[in-house]
Design a protein around this motif. Sequence first.
Motif, PDB file in Angstrom:
ATOM      1  N   ALA A 121       0.845  -1.226  -0.365  1.00 18.03           N
ATOM      2  CA  ALA A 121      -0.014  -0.406  -0.229  1.00 18.03           C
ATOM      3  C   ALA A 121       0.631   1.254   0.065  1.00 18.03           C
ATOM      4  O   ALA A 121       0.425   2.511  -0.838  1.00 18.03           O
ATOM      5  N   LEU A 122       1.827   1.709   0.590  1.00 16.17           N
ATOM      6  CA  LEU A 122       3.215   2.661   1.008  1.00 16.17           C
ATOM      7  C   LEU A 122       3.347   2.641  -0.986  1.00 16.17           C
ATOM      8  O   LEU A 122       3.837   3.586  -1.480  1.00 16.17           O
ATOM      9  N   GLU A 123       3.972   1.514  -1.039  1.00 18.74           N
ATOM     10  CA  GLU A 123       4.044   1.704  -2.494  1.00 18.74           C
ATOM     11  C   GLU A 123       2.909   2.001  -3.528  1.00 18.74           C
ATOM     12  O   GLU A 123       3.605   3.142  -4.460  1.00 18.74           O
ATOM     13  N   PHE A 124       2.164   2.137  -3.105  1.00 16.64           N
ATOM     14  CA  PHE A 124       0.676   2.551  -4.337  1.00 16.64           C
ATOM     15  C   PHE A 124       0.991   4.293  -3.962  1.00 16.64           C
ATOM     16  O   PHE A 124       0.936   4.794  -4.732  1.00 16.64           O
ATOM     17  N   GLY A 125       1.082   4.682  -2.172  1.00 20.36           N
ATOM     18  CA  GLY A 125       0.405   6.241  -2.601  1.00 20.36           C
ATOM     19  C   GLY A 125       2.128   6.573  -2.640  1.00 20.36           C
ATOM     20  O   GLY A 125       1.571   7.919  -2.959  1.00 20.36           O
ATOM     21  N   ILE A 126       3.151   6.169  -2.666  1.00 19.58           N
ATOM     22  CA  ILE A 126       4.106   6.908  -3.412  1.00 19.58           C
ATOM     23  C   ILE A 126       4.335   7.291  -5.029  1.00 19.58           C
ATOM     24  O   ILE A 126       4.420   8.132  -5.210  1.00 19.58           O
ATOM     25  N   ALA A 127       3.182   6.401  -5.371  1.00 24.05           N
ATOM     26  CA  ALA A 127       3.374   6.285  -6.452  1.00 24.05           C
ATOM     27  C   ALA A 127       2.269   7.515  -6.935  1.00 24.05           C
ATOM     28  O   ALA A 127       2.622   8.547  -8.497  1.00 24.05           O
ATOM     29  N   LEU A 128       1.080   7.486  -6.255  1.00 20.35           N
ATOM     30  CA  LEU A 128       0.666   8.485  -6.211  1.00 20.35           C
ATOM     31  C   LEU A 128       0.765   9.901  -5.994  1.00 20.35           C
ATOM     32  O   LEU A 128       0.731  10.794  -6.950  1.00 20.35           O
ATOM     33  N   VAL A 129       1.589   9.804  -5.131  1.00 19.23           N
ATOM     34  CA  VAL A 129       2.197  11.362  -4.884  1.00 19.23           C
ATOM     35  C   VAL A 129       2.979  11.558  -5.017  1.00 19.23           C
ATOM     36  O   VAL A 129       4.010  12.685  -5.790  1.00 19.23           O
ATOM     37  N   VAL A 130       4.657  10.713  -5.012  1.00 15.69           N
ATOM     38  CA  VAL A 130       6.539  10.896  -5.541  1.00 15.69           C
ATOM     39  C   VAL A 130       5.925  11.385  -6.892  1.00 15.69           C
ATOM     40  O   VAL A 130       5.930  11.799  -7.979  1.00 15.69           O
ATOM     41  N   GLY A 131       5.556  10.411  -7.971  1.00 21.13           N
ATOM     42  CA  GLY A 131       5.682  10.001  -9.140  1.00 21.13           C
ATOM     43  C   GLY A 131       4.186  10.454  -9.850  1.00 21.13           C
ATOM     44  O   GLY A 131       4.549  10.637 -11.008  1.00 21.13           O
ATOM     45  N   ASN A 132       3.290  11.015  -9.180  1.00 19.32           N
ATOM     46  CA  ASN A 132       2.944  11.149 -10.111  1.00 19.32           C
ATOM     47  C   ASN A 132       1.636  10.649 -10.669  1.00 19.32           C
ATOM     48  O   ASN A 132       1.233  11.329 -11.545  1.00 19.32           O
ATOM     49  N   HIS A 133       1.410   9.246 -10.183  1.00 19.57           N
ATOM     50  CA  HIS A 133       1.118   8.203 -11.422  1.00 19.57           C
ATOM     51  C   HIS A 133      -0.135   7.538 -10.778  1.00 19.57           C
ATOM     52  O   HIS A 133       0.572   7.371  -9.312  1.00 19.57           O
TER      53      HIS A 133
ATOM     54  N   MET B 253      10.135  14.873  -5.001  1.00 20.95           N
ATOM     55  CA  MET B 253       8.846  14.505  -6.261  1.00 20.95           C
ATOM     56  C   MET B 253       9.624  14.113  -7.043  1.00 20.95           C
ATOM     57  O   MET B 253      11.130  14.701  -7.344  1.00 20.95           O
ATOM     58  N   ALA B 254       8.681  13.755  -7.964  1.00 16.51           N
ATOM     59  CA  ALA B 254       9.335  13.433  -9.168  1.00 16.51           C
ATOM     60  C   ALA B 254       9.688  14.757  -9.564  1.00 16.51           C
ATOM     61  O   ALA B 254      10.466  14.726 -10.722  1.00 16.51           O
ATOM     62  N   ASP B 255       9.222  15.950 -10.110  1.00 19.36           N
ATOM     63  CA  ASP B 255       9.674  16.733 -10.318  1.00 19.36           C
ATOM     64  C   ASP B 255      10.351  18.108  -9.855  1.00 19.36           C
ATOM     65  O   ASP B 255      10.757  19.173  -9.783  1.00 19.36           O
ATOM     66  N   GLY B 256      11.155  17.203  -8.630  1.00 16.56           N
ATOM     67  CA  GLY B 256      12.067  18.319  -8.005  1.00 16.56           C
ATOM     68  C   GLY B 256      11.215  18.774  -7.039  1.00 16.56           C
ATOM     69  O   GLY B 256      12.725  19.412  -5.835  1.00 16.56           O
ATOM     70  N   ALA B 257      10.002  19.324  -6.697  1.00 22.77           N
ATOM     71  CA  ALA B 257       9.660  19.356  -5.585  1.00 22.77           C
ATOM     72  C   ALA B 257       9.692  19.143  -4.109  1.00 22.77           C
ATOM     73  O   ALA B 257       9.781  18.027  -4.621  1.00 22.77           O
ATOM     74  N   PRO B 258      10.224  19.900  -3.228  1.00 25.57           N
ATOM     75  CA  PRO B 258      10.883  18.923  -1.427  1.00 25.57           C
ATOM     76  C   PRO B 258       8.956  18.322  -1.452  1.00 25.57           C
ATOM     77  O   PRO B 258       7.857  18.978  -2.112  1.00 25.57           O
ATOM     78  N   PHE B 259       8.500  17.391  -0.805  1.00 23.26           N
ATOM     79  CA  PHE B 259       8.079  16.534  -0.336  1.00 23.26           C
ATOM     80  C   PHE B 259       7.207  17.097   0.817  1.00 23.26           C
ATOM     81  O   PHE B 259       7.646  16.995   2.323  1.00 23.26           O
TER      82      PHE B 259
END
Length: 536
Positions: free
Chosen positions: A165-177, A376-382
């Motif tokens: 579930a964490l892998e899924f959430g990181i893909a959503l937020v960090v990778g914007n996917h 984040m994937a675009d370089g912005a801080p989380f």
Amino acid sequence: MHDSVRQVETVFFLLLFFVIAFGALARRLKIAYPIVLVLAGLIVSFVPGLPVVSLNPDVVFLAILPPLLFHAAWVTSWREFRYNLASILMLAFGLVAFTVVGVALAGGTLFPFLDWRTGIILGAIVAPTDAIAATSIARRLGLPERVVDVLEGESLVNDATGLLALEFGIALVVGNHTPSVADEGVRLFWLITAGAGIGLTIAWIVRRIEHFIDDGPIEITLVLITPYIAYIAAEEAHASGVLAVVACGLYLGRHSSEFFSPGSRLQAYAMSDALDFILNGLVFVLIGLQLPLVLAGLHDYGPWLLLAYAAGFSVFIIALRLIWVYPGAYLAYVIRRRFQGQNEALPSVKSLFVVGWTGMRGVVSLAAALSIPEYMADGAPFNGRNLIIFLTFSVILVTLVLQGLTLPPLIRLLGLGSRSGINCEEHTARHLMISAALEHLDTAHSKALINHPPGVAQMYDDLRSFHRSRLEGLLYQEDRYSDVQGYAAYKEVSRNLLKIERSTALELRRDGRINDTVLRRLERELDLSETHISSL
């Protein structure tokens, strides 16, 4: 270089000293040692001048988690794990999903810095439980075995579901996917099947190798590296390393009687218990020591706001578990009755409340929080990363300390704790084992009278008398000491007799009548006898 190595050595030995000292204090106070060690680490973290010790998530997942999971799986009874599988999965899968969804939906309402996507990350992080403290307290207080078995089984499996579930959430937020449901279903299937398959394959290979080895240190070394091999192999295949280690440990634990010699088995259990205590001890001390690092990135928040966040979120997580255990238990009850053919009664409200109250979090949650990318994937801080780590730390602290300290009086208040008498299953097994040996001796004795000289026949008579006395002792225990008080007295007298034998052996060594080698052999026999009595 020399100074940095010396600093690492100093920190490491200081941590070991904390584990020994506060572990002994926990035993003296009769409190589960994870609680005392976390509080000790928390207090020590305020001491000025001490070096800051950070908890590296990669070290936790690769170096610490595999042996701890492997040992827990090794000592887990496969029969109970399989029998309680429906109840275990309702917690390991159902409760994890309920927690993730609950935090995702309600997080934005309760905490303004959360949205549903960061809520999935936070929910996945705090969903897995660490049942070390809970099960140690439960066993000591005599909580029903079924409850303890379910808690242990839950802690073995839910790490994998939480990390998925964490892998899924990181893909959503960090990778914007946004992964599709089909993709995640395939991913879950691969994680479970490939992870368990790799673990079982490695376990089968290790089992075959062990049959050709008859050297205790080599056998134990092979078992020590096995969880690391299973974890790394599964991770390289993008499967669940956690499930690979669990499957490997369950398989080898069940078959260890076939390949371990008696001496190797005694050494292995002693070594694994010590290693388990050291690793767990270091982990819980390190959790407490993380407070300065957790607070370092929260300068924009006032202390009272942080305290309100910590208290509110911890209560929310505890409430989610308490809410789920009742419908989850009913669903498991239906599955067990209708599909598994198990004639099990629905668990009592009291026992379910205790299960709900044992949702203690541990190092897996903190390591998962620390593993969140800073950017984040675009370089912005989380932006929400520091608060997620703080809330995770708060949940670990509150659940371990508050629930851990209140669990013993809660169990006693609900009337669920009891001290057992003779273990009927174990007692029956001993009876049948000795009876089988006597039956063999009777047959061998008849043949010895015909084919061997009188001295050999007398030897069989002596062995038959010895085993009959053992059988009579079992029957005497069953008749006289089936009640709790009588059996406790029997164990106390037995321990006193062993103390007398031990003091006599020491006196013989002091007088020079036996040497140290003889004393060690005698002590080994006495230690085994005392261990047996303590386990009754």
